[in-house]
Design a protein around this motif. Structure first.
Motif, PDB file in Angstrom:
ATOM      1  N   PHE A 130      -2.688  -5.204  -8.363  1.00  0.00           N
ATOM      2  CA  PHE A 130      -2.505  -5.891  -7.084  1.00  0.00           C
ATOM      3  C   PHE A 130      -3.849  -6.392  -6.568  1.00  0.00           C
ATOM      4  CE2 PHE A 130      -2.067  -5.990  -2.412  1.00  0.00           C
ATOM      5  CZ  PHE A 130      -0.998  -6.869  -2.312  1.00  0.00           C
ATOM      6  N   ASN A 131      -3.904  -7.691  -6.273  1.00  0.00           N
ATOM      7  CA  ASN A 131      -5.115  -8.306  -5.736  1.00  0.00           C
ATOM      8  C   ASN A 131      -4.973  -8.409  -4.217  1.00  0.00           C
ATOM      9  OD1 ASN A 131      -6.798 -10.718  -4.797  1.00  0.00           O
ATOM     10  ND2 ASN A 131      -7.564 -10.414  -6.888  1.00  0.00           N
ATOM     11  N   LYS A 132      -5.693  -7.570  -3.500  1.00  0.00           N
ATOM     12  CA  LYS A 132      -5.571  -7.524  -2.042  1.00  0.00           C
ATOM     13  C   LYS A 132      -6.049  -8.818  -1.390  1.00  0.00           C
ATOM     14  CE  LYS A 132      -5.969  -2.499  -1.640  1.00  0.00           C
ATOM     15  NZ  LYS A 132      -6.727  -1.365  -1.042  1.00  0.00           N
ATOM     16  N   LYS A 133      -7.062  -9.443  -1.984  1.00  0.00           N
ATOM     17  CA  LYS A 133      -7.608 -10.669  -1.419  1.00  0.00           C
ATOM     18  C   LYS A 133      -6.548 -11.761  -1.360  1.00  0.00           C
ATOM     19  CE  LYS A 133     -11.154 -14.208  -2.343  1.00  0.00           C
ATOM     20  NZ  LYS A 133     -12.267 -14.605  -3.250  1.00  0.00           N
ATOM     21  N   GLY A 135      -3.172 -11.132  -2.049  1.00  0.00           N
ATOM     22  CA  GLY A 135      -1.853 -10.603  -1.753  1.00  0.00           C
ATOM     23  C   GLY A 135      -0.860 -10.816  -2.867  1.00  0.00           C
ATOM     24  N   ASN A 137       0.400  -9.664  -7.097  1.00  0.00           N
ATOM     25  CA  ASN A 137       0.249  -8.895  -8.316  1.00  0.00           C
ATOM     26  C   ASN A 137      -0.327  -9.809  -9.394  1.00  0.00           C
ATOM     27  OD1 ASN A 137       1.314  -6.411  -7.417  1.00  0.00           O
ATOM     28  ND2 ASN A 137       3.396  -7.208  -7.632  1.00  0.00           N
ATOM     29  N   VAL A 389      -1.970 -10.687   6.117  1.00  0.00           N
ATOM     30  CA  VAL A 389      -2.307  -9.924   4.926  1.00  0.00           C
ATOM     31  C   VAL A 389      -1.016  -9.461   4.268  1.00  0.00           C
ATOM     32  CG1 VAL A 389      -3.467  -7.892   4.003  1.00  0.00           C
ATOM     33  CG2 VAL A 389      -4.475  -9.141   5.934  1.00  0.00           C
ATOM     34  N   GLN A 390      -0.882  -9.749   2.977  1.00  0.00           N
ATOM     35  CA  GLN A 390       0.279  -9.302   2.213  1.00  0.00           C
ATOM     36  C   GLN A 390       0.150  -7.807   1.935  1.00  0.00           C
ATOM     37  OE1 GLN A 390       3.243 -10.210   1.527  1.00  0.00           O
ATOM     38  NE2 GLN A 390       3.411 -11.039  -0.532  1.00  0.00           N
ATOM     39  N   ILE A 391       1.211  -7.066   2.180  1.00  0.00           N
ATOM     40  CA  ILE A 391       1.205  -5.627   1.955  1.00  0.00           C
ATOM     41  C   ILE A 391       1.486  -5.342   0.493  1.00  0.00           C
ATOM     42  CG2 ILE A 391       2.245  -3.443   2.676  1.00  0.00           C
ATOM     43  CD1 ILE A 391       3.192  -4.927   5.224  1.00  0.00           C
ATOM     44  N   GLU A 392       0.750  -4.394  -0.083  1.00  0.00           N
ATOM     45  CA  GLU A 392       1.020  -4.022  -1.466  1.00  0.00           C
ATOM     46  C   GLU A 392       2.409  -3.402  -1.547  1.00  0.00           C
ATOM     47  OE1 GLU A 392      -0.988  -1.535  -5.162  1.00  0.00           O
ATOM     48  OE2 GLU A 392      -1.910  -1.505  -3.177  1.00  0.00           O
TER      49      GLU A 392
END
Length: 475
Positions: A130-133, A135, A137, A389-392
């Protein structure tokens, strides 16, 4: 006469949308399905003398399947008229016995999990990176794949998704080498990659990259009618007889000749026009994507993603975000739909996603990107927007019981908050795209419930949660 509800509903939808980037891949355009579409009654026949039989083909159906196999470089190909889900379930149950363990990519389609319930299989998960930057996978870790095969030698089969719903691809050839190094079977869910075989500008097709089995949705990215799918056998590691037995069990005993004709027709059409039209559309897509990216609009593009750590990307997938302006993916999808009459495939909290196929014209793609540009310029005037921000979506899951046991266990409805810490009795699945957040037998955690609430608040349908915001847990 009473109203014809379905016909009326479809006519109403067609009157509201004049450009679409959703499946089926023929996009409703004239000239592609005319021979079949204009003569449905003529082609709608059944198994009788001279018409062959999908389950035991010896005539023109057998010839059609051989043509499809040759087109894709497969050893054997099957037309599947119950959708790719049927092909996936048939392949998995045809390669395993009850109690076997398989390794699956955690963001796989729900049909993979359904196969585990029907086949009474055990599961291990390979979680995507998962790429938090962004949002999203990203590609799976091949190092983790190999380590899991070392740690869990009883794994019989590996099931991976390529490309993902967002067009993300991993090194499928290397993955195949790893899986075969440990004597396992590799199945690729290539539901969204039936077109990869037809252009060198696309990531390599799994069926010629070492996969043993490949399941494809011809209706998604080829000019094929809905439910038309293909299952390829690509190596001698697979027991063909077992898979054929499962296909006969799970497919309808009255297969649609209209769908079979549509599957074969779509492959013929792609052989004739696919490469030229895909290459043309990819060039337009990349030009328009770079134009928008230079303005600061987040449209995914292969060179950019690769520089960010992703292995590869399918440039026929329009993945667009305006999260920096505080616009949810669902909100952008609605603006495109109701202001510009453009319908996308699906949206999540951060991205809006559309499919570009060989049947699209350059002006269709330009119209989409020009609309996105116009929306961005208009929304940029609002200085109060905040970045989203997209949640994992996939915290490491804890299995409280076997999936099949939980599926058949006694259960009850509880409120979302009350479900935390309980064992799920059914799937919790945002739809589309159909990837389970929680599977039967898994412990429901607070992080997942917060994610579900956020999606519901933003108009995303979540299967498994009823109209009263309740879901089923094991008693």
């Amino acid at each position: 006469m009473d109203k014809m509800n379905i016909i009326s509903g479809i006519k109403q939808y067609r009157s509201e949308v004049d450009t679409n980037f959703h499946m089926p891949g023929h996009k409703g355009k004239s000239g592609i399905l005319d021979e079949i579409g204009n003569n449905l009654g003529f082609y709608d026949i059944t198994e009788t003398i001279g018409t062959d039989n999908l389950h035991y083909p010896t005539g023109f159906i057998k010839n059609a399947m051989e043509f499809i196999a040759k087109s894709y470089g497969a050893k054997k190909s099957y037309m599947v008229v119950n959708g790719t889900s049927c092909g996936i379930i048939s392949a998995i149950t045809g390669c395993t016995n009850p109690g076997d363990k398989i390794l699956v990519q955690r963001d796989c389609h729900k049909s993979v999990y359904n196969a585990c319930i029907l086949g009474d299989l055990k599961l291990d998960y390979l979680y995507p990176e998962f790429n938090k930057k962004h949002g999203l996978n990203f590609s799976i870790s091949l190092e983790k794949l190999e380590q899991m095969l070392v740690d869990e030698p009883e794994i019989k089969m590996v099931v991976l998704t390529y490309p993902t719903f967002y067009g993300i691809c991993f090194d499928v050839e290397k993955a195949a080498e790893i899986v075969h190094k440990y004597g396992k079977i590799l199945m690729i869910d290539e539901a969204h990659g039936c077109h990869l075989n037809f252009s060198k500008k696309l990531p390599p097709a799994a069926e010629v990259s070492g996969a043993d089995i490949v399941a494809q949705s011809s209706h998604k990215t080829l000019p094929c009618m809905t439910q038309g799918s293909i299952l390829h056998i690509c190596s001698d590691r697979v027991d063909v007889n077992n898979i054929e037995t499962m296909l006969r069990m799970l497919q309808t005993t009255s297969p649609s000749y209209v769908l079979m004709a549509s599957i074969e027709n779509s492959v013929h059409w792609m052989n004739k026009y696919g490469e030229e039209r895909l290459d043309r559309n990819i060039d337009v897509f990349k030009r328009k994507t770079l134009e928008l990216r230079n303005m600061g609009i987040n449209v995914l593009e292969d060179d950019f993603l690769i520089s960010e750590g992703c292995y590869d990307f399918d440039p026929t997938r329009a993945v667009i975000s305006m999260s920096d302006l505080g616009i949810q993916g669902t909100e952008l999808q609605d603006i495109l739909r109701y202001k510009y009459n453009i319908q996308m495939e699906f949206a999540d909290l951060m991205y809006t996603v559309g499919y570009i196929t060989a049947t699209d014209e350059p002006e269709d793609i330009e119209r989409l990107f020009d609309a996105v540009k116009e929306i961005y310029l208009e929304e940029s005037k609002n200085k109060d927007k905040r970045e989203l921000v997209q949640i994992e979506p996939f915290p490491n899951q804890v299995h409280a019981m076997k999936m099949r046991k939980a599926f058949y266990a006694q259960n009850k409805l509880v409120d979302l908050d009350e479900s935390i810490g309980r064992t799920a009795a059914e799937f919790i699945i945002p739809y589309p795209p159909g990837i389970p957040l929680v599977c039967p037998g898994e412990i429901i955690v607070e992080k997942t419930i917060e994610y579900v609430k956020t999606m519901l608040e933003n108009g995303i349908n979540v299967n498994g949660v009823d109209k009263n915001n309740q879901l089923r847990v094991v008693i």
